[in-house]
Scaffold this active site. Structure first.
Site, PDB file in Angstrom:
ATOM      1  CE  LYS A 297      -0.731   3.344  -4.008  1.00 30.01           C
ATOM      2  NZ  LYS A 297      -0.757   2.611  -2.706  1.00 30.01           N
TER       3      LYS A 297
ATOM      4  CG  ASP B  26      -5.361  -0.184  -1.326  1.00 33.40           C
ATOM      5  OD1 ASP B  26      -5.231   0.887  -0.709  1.00 33.40           O
ATOM      6  OD2 ASP B  26      -6.422  -0.524  -1.891  1.00 33.40           O
ATOM      7  CG  ASN B  27      -4.405   2.143  -3.640  1.00 31.58           C
ATOM      8  OD1 ASN B  27      -3.579   2.080  -2.733  1.00 31.58           O
ATOM      9  ND2 ASN B  27      -5.614   2.657  -3.455  1.00 31.58           N
TER      10      ASN B  27
ATOM     11  CG  ASP C 200      -2.048   1.007   1.090  1.00 31.94           C
ATOM     12  OD1 ASP C 200      -2.630   1.393   2.130  1.00 31.94           O
ATOM     13  OD2 ASP C 200      -2.334   1.443  -0.049  1.00 31.94           O
TER      14      ASP C 200
ATOM     15  CD  GLU D 289      -8.445   4.769  -0.349  1.00 34.67           C
ATOM     16  OE1 GLU D 289      -8.695   3.704  -0.928  1.00 34.67           O
ATOM     17  OE2 GLU D 289      -7.314   5.253  -0.348  1.00 34.67           O
TER      18      GLU D 289
HETATM   19  O1  LIG Z   1      -0.155   6.944  -2.725  1.00 34.34           O
HETATM   20  C1  LIG Z   1      -0.820   6.198  -2.024  1.00 34.34           C
HETATM   21  N1  LIG Z   1      -0.257   5.497  -1.048  1.00 34.34           N
HETATM   22  C2  LIG Z   1       1.201   5.538  -0.858  1.00 34.34           C
HETATM   23  C3  LIG Z   1       1.668   6.745  -0.030  1.00 34.34           C
HETATM   24  C4  LIG Z   1       2.781   6.285   0.868  1.00 34.34           C
HETATM   25  C5  LIG Z   1       4.158   6.487   0.345  1.00 34.34           C
HETATM   26  C6  LIG Z   1       5.127   5.525   0.865  1.00 34.34           C
HETATM   27  C7  LIG Z   1       6.276   5.156   0.239  1.00 34.34           C
HETATM   28  C8  LIG Z   1       7.047   4.197   0.954  1.00 34.34           C
HETATM   29  C9  LIG Z   1       8.287   3.626   0.609  1.00 34.34           C
HETATM   30  N2  LIG Z   1       8.902   2.722   1.410  1.00 34.34           N
HETATM   31  C10 LIG Z   1       8.334   2.352   2.565  1.00 34.34           C
HETATM   32  C11 LIG Z   1       7.113   2.885   2.979  1.00 34.34           C
HETATM   33  C12 LIG Z   1       6.476   3.813   2.149  1.00 34.34           C
HETATM   34  S1  LIG Z   1       4.980   4.675   2.362  1.00 34.34           S
HETATM   35  C13 LIG Z   1      -2.308   6.124  -2.194  1.00 34.34           C
HETATM   36  C14 LIG Z   1      -2.934   7.103  -2.963  1.00 34.34           C
HETATM   37  C15 LIG Z   1      -4.322   7.076  -3.150  1.00 34.34           C
HETATM   38  C16 LIG Z   1      -4.985   8.106  -3.972  1.00 34.34           C
HETATM   39  C17 LIG Z   1      -4.561   9.440  -3.918  1.00 34.34           C
HETATM   40  C18 LIG Z   1      -5.181  10.406  -4.690  1.00 34.34           C
HETATM   41  C19 LIG Z   1      -6.252  10.055  -5.519  1.00 34.34           C
HETATM   42  F1  LIG Z   1      -6.871  11.012  -6.258  1.00 34.34           F
HETATM   43  C20 LIG Z   1      -6.681   8.743  -5.573  1.00 34.34           C
HETATM   44  C21 LIG Z   1      -6.048   7.764  -4.806  1.00 34.34           C
HETATM   45  C22 LIG Z   1      -5.088   6.069  -2.551  1.00 34.34           C
HETATM   46  C23 LIG Z   1      -4.464   5.089  -1.788  1.00 34.34           C
HETATM   47  O2  LIG Z   1      -5.172   4.102  -1.198  1.00 34.34           O
HETATM   48  C24 LIG Z   1      -3.080   5.092  -1.616  1.00 34.34           C
HETATM   49  O3  LIG Z   1      -2.510   4.086  -0.883  1.00 34.34           O
HETATM   50 MG   LIG Z   2      -3.942   2.526  -0.591  1.00 34.80          MG
END
Ligand SMILES: O=C(NCCCCc1cc2cnccc2s1)c1cc(-c2ccc(F)cc2)cc(O)c1O
Ligand SMILES: [Mg+2]
Length: 214
Positions: free
Chosen positions: A144, A169-170, A141, A199
């Protein structure tokens, strides 16, 4: 000074959830994000699919990539058997600070280890630093475009047991096309798509469950 969205989510938990009651923490976050402001938690609809996969796998060791405020961390950990452990990786220190407090409010500190850093750096260190043998379940999650390279890294490091499950997810929104193509065409994975919605919205999204065949 202006609060951040994660700080407001923590506030909603502290105001509306009961200490030591993980399900009330999950409910408080969903109610806040559905009524006040959207946030990128896996949410209640995809969360039910997550619950069913966790219950089916009944994992002893879980890896979560992407903690954010700890919503899915708490949701997964609340379903784990007594001595099971969940390691969750978070890149953003500001998110980690909030997630630790949400996890504490749920009373799940003993089951969860939150590690700060990037997946590419941390995954190769998980065996030696955290004494992990192999994961029964990995919940993807995070970034992506890291789903595929990190899946390959997890395999290379021997961190996924035969029969182990990847749950991503996603896979539709924002999308992980290269990852989907890989797990759906690889003979070493048995993949299944669970259609749902992004979500707190009516936008299509879904979870991809992939069983590692070894
Ligand atoms: O980006 C998303 N999740 C990742 C962000 C965490 C970055 C990390 C990188 C990293 C690297 N190494 C270790 C740990 C980590 S944590 C995300 C985005 C949407 C979304 C946003 C706008 C939209 F219009 C529509 C959907 C929906 C979702 O459910 C998501 O999960
Ligand atoms: Mg997500």
């Amino acid at each position: 000074t202006q609060s951040t969205r994660p700080q407001r989510i923590l506030g909603a938990v502290q105001q509306n959830a009961t200490r030591g009651d993980p399900r009330s923490v999950v409910r408080a976050i969903d109610q806040y994000c559905r009524s006040q402001e959207w946030a990128m938690n896996v949410g209640d609809e995809k969360g039910c699919i997550l619950d069913s996969v966790v219950s089916e796998v009944n994992p002893s060791t879980v890896l979560e990539l992407g903690t954010y405020c700890g919503y899915s961390t708490v949701r997964i950990a609340s379903l784990l058997p007594p001595h099971a452990k969940l390691i969750t990786l978070e890149f953003n220190p500001k998110f980690a600070v909030i997630a630790r407090q949400v996890i504490a409010w749920a009373g799940l500190e003993d089951k969860i280890q939150l590690v700060e850093g990037s997946s590419g750096d941390l995954i190769p260190k998980l065996k030696e630093q955290f004494g992990v043998k192999a994961f029964d379940l990995v919940f993807l999650d995070h970034w992506k475009d890291r789903y595929l390279p990190d899946t390959k890294l997890i395999e290379e490091c021997g961190l996924l047991r035969k029969g182990g499950v990847l749950l991503a997810d996603n896979v539709i929104c924002p999308g992980a096309p290269e990852y989907l193509e890989f797990v759906r065409s690889s003979p070493r994975y048995e993949s299944q798509y669970f259609k749902s919605h992004l979500e707190y919205t009516k936008v299509e999204d879904g979870l991809e469950k992939s069983v590692f065949l070894g």
